[in-house]
Motif scaffolding. Structure first.
Motif, PDB file in Angstrom:
ATOM      1  N   LEU A   1       3.983 -13.041  -0.061  1.00  0.00           N
ATOM      2  CA  LEU A   1       2.533 -12.692   0.449  1.00  0.00           C
ATOM      3  C   LEU A   1       2.795 -12.319   1.989  1.00  0.00           C
ATOM      4  CD1 LEU A   1       1.042 -15.635  -1.375  1.00  0.00           C
ATOM      5  CD2 LEU A   1       1.248 -13.490  -2.133  1.00  0.00           C
ATOM      6  N   GLY A   2       1.610 -11.381   2.215  1.00  0.00           N
ATOM      7  CA  GLY A   2       1.491 -11.169   3.682  1.00  0.00           C
ATOM      8  C   GLY A   2       0.648  -9.929   3.840  1.00  0.00           C
ATOM      9  N   PRO A   3       0.828  -9.303   4.998  1.00  0.00           N
ATOM     10  CA  PRO A   3       0.031  -8.021   5.188  1.00  0.00           C
ATOM     11  C   PRO A   3       0.467  -6.897   4.231  1.00  0.00           C
ATOM     12  CG  PRO A   3       1.720  -8.291   7.014  1.00  0.00           C
ATOM     13  CD  PRO A   3       1.725  -9.575   6.008  1.00  0.00           C
ATOM     14  N   ALA A   4      -0.669  -6.060   4.189  1.00  0.00           N
ATOM     15  CA  ALA A   4      -0.312  -4.764   3.398  1.00  0.00           C
ATOM     16  C   ALA A   4       0.795  -3.905   3.870  1.00  0.00           C
ATOM     17  CB  ALA A   4      -1.594  -3.852   3.491  1.00  0.00           C
ATOM     18  N   MET A   5       1.520  -3.283   2.886  1.00  0.00           N
ATOM     19  CA  MET A   5       2.586  -2.428   3.149  1.00  0.00           C
ATOM     20  C   MET A   5       2.100  -1.155   4.035  1.00  0.00           C
ATOM     21  SD  MET A   5       4.683  -4.296   1.531  1.00  0.00           S
ATOM     22  CE  MET A   5       6.194  -3.533   1.568  1.00  0.00           C
ATOM     23  N   ASP A   6       2.897  -0.817   4.593  1.00  0.00           N
ATOM     24  CA  ASP A   6       2.391   0.433   5.513  1.00  0.00           C
ATOM     25  C   ASP A   6       2.318   1.855   4.914  1.00  0.00           C
ATOM     26  OD1 ASP A   6       5.235   1.040   5.044  1.00  0.00           O
ATOM     27  OD2 ASP A   6       5.692   1.139   7.266  1.00  0.00           O
ATOM     28  N   TYR A   7       2.691   1.715   3.787  1.00  0.00           N
ATOM     29  CA  TYR A   7       2.452   3.192   2.901  1.00  0.00           C
ATOM     30  C   TYR A   7       1.104   2.972   2.280  1.00  0.00           C
ATOM     31  CZ  TYR A   7       4.823   0.266  -0.513  1.00  0.00           C
ATOM     32  OH  TYR A   7       5.210  -1.137  -1.189  1.00  0.00           O
ATOM     33  N   VAL A   8       0.248   2.142   2.223  1.00  0.00           N
ATOM     34  CA  VAL A   8      -1.039   2.059   1.606  1.00  0.00           C
ATOM     35  C   VAL A   8      -1.781   2.379   2.454  1.00  0.00           C
ATOM     36  CG1 VAL A   8      -0.174   0.770  -0.548  1.00  0.00           C
ATOM     37  CG2 VAL A   8      -1.304  -0.316   0.976  1.00  0.00           C
ATOM     38  N   THR A   9      -3.233   2.723   1.836  1.00  0.00           N
ATOM     39  CA  THR A   9      -4.281   2.650   2.721  1.00  0.00           C
ATOM     40  C   THR A   9      -4.865   1.376   3.195  1.00  0.00           C
ATOM     41  OG1 THR A   9      -5.422   4.500   1.493  1.00  0.00           O
ATOM     42  CG2 THR A   9      -6.869   3.326   2.929  1.00  0.00           C
ATOM     43  N   PRO A  10      -5.045   0.995   4.644  1.00  0.00           N
ATOM     44  CA  PRO A  10      -5.352  -0.202   4.920  1.00  0.00           C
ATOM     45  C   PRO A  10      -6.681  -0.753   4.088  1.00  0.00           C
ATOM     46  CG  PRO A  10      -4.708   0.992   6.744  1.00  0.00           C
ATOM     47  CD  PRO A  10      -4.831   2.105   5.755  1.00  0.00           C
ATOM     48  N   ALA A  11      -6.871  -2.045   4.181  1.00  0.00           N
ATOM     49  CA  ALA A  11      -8.160  -2.645   3.510  1.00  0.00           C
ATOM     50  C   ALA A  11      -9.026  -2.418   4.912  1.00  0.00           C
ATOM     51  CB  ALA A  11      -7.893  -3.911   3.055  1.00  0.00           C
TER      52      ALA A  11
END
Length: 170
Positions: free
Chosen positions: A73-83
């Motif tokens: 668990l952590g921050p979003a992956m850099d290849y997806v649109t940020p929340a």
């Protein structure tokens, strides 16, 4: 089953989980997700698992004292649109195939949901391989996630999914 925090000592077991998953998928002719080579044979993948183990976000499920699965668990992956709002992101989920069908993935995803609620974030997201027959996307939907947007990393087809969570006092 117990779920505990993971650490660097868990790297060999987690690599073994990924290796078992790759072998299982390969035996079914399903190499699109992770290929057919063991994770433990890839320097980049060993480094990724080692980084996860150092991140503070790794959780290990154990059955009878044996590592059975892992969620990171952590921050979003850099290849997806940020929340556009606070979230917790499932960066990785893998089950040792020796424990297939014993609810390990469900338990780890429930732990992720509970941690997100405890942190007061309204959103839990995950991405997964969306190729072949879409079985993995359907699995996450069966766990309460909803499809949001498809994406590609080079030619690898992915699907972003989310779960809305309660916030505030219970």
């Amino acid at each position: 089953m117990i779920i505990r925090d993971g650490n660097l000592d868990d790297v060999p077991a987690v690599l073994g989980m990924f290796d078992s998953a790759v072998a299982w998928l390969t035996a079914q002719g399903r190499t699109g997700q992770w290929g057919s080579e063991p994770f433990s044979a890839s320097t980049a993948r060993v480094e990724r698992v080692t980084s996860w183990a150092s991140s503070g976000g790794m959780r290990i499920a154990e059955i009878d004292g044996e590592p059975a699965g892992c969620v990171v668990l952590g921050p979003a992956m850099d290849y997806v649109t940020p929340a556009s709002e606070p979230e917790l992101y499932v960066q990785g989920l893998v089950i040792d195939q020796r424990f297939h069908g014993r609810g390990v993935g469900s338990a780890l995803l429930e732990r992720a949901r509970a941690e997100a609620v405890e942190l007061g974030v309204p959103l839990l997201r995950v991405d997964c391989y969306a190729g072949d027959d879409g079985r993995l996307v359907k699995y996450y939907e069966s766990q309460g996630f909803t499809r949001t947007e498809p994406f590609k990393v080079n030619e690898w087809p992915g699907q972003l999914l989310e779960m809305r969570l309660p916030t505030g006092p219970a």
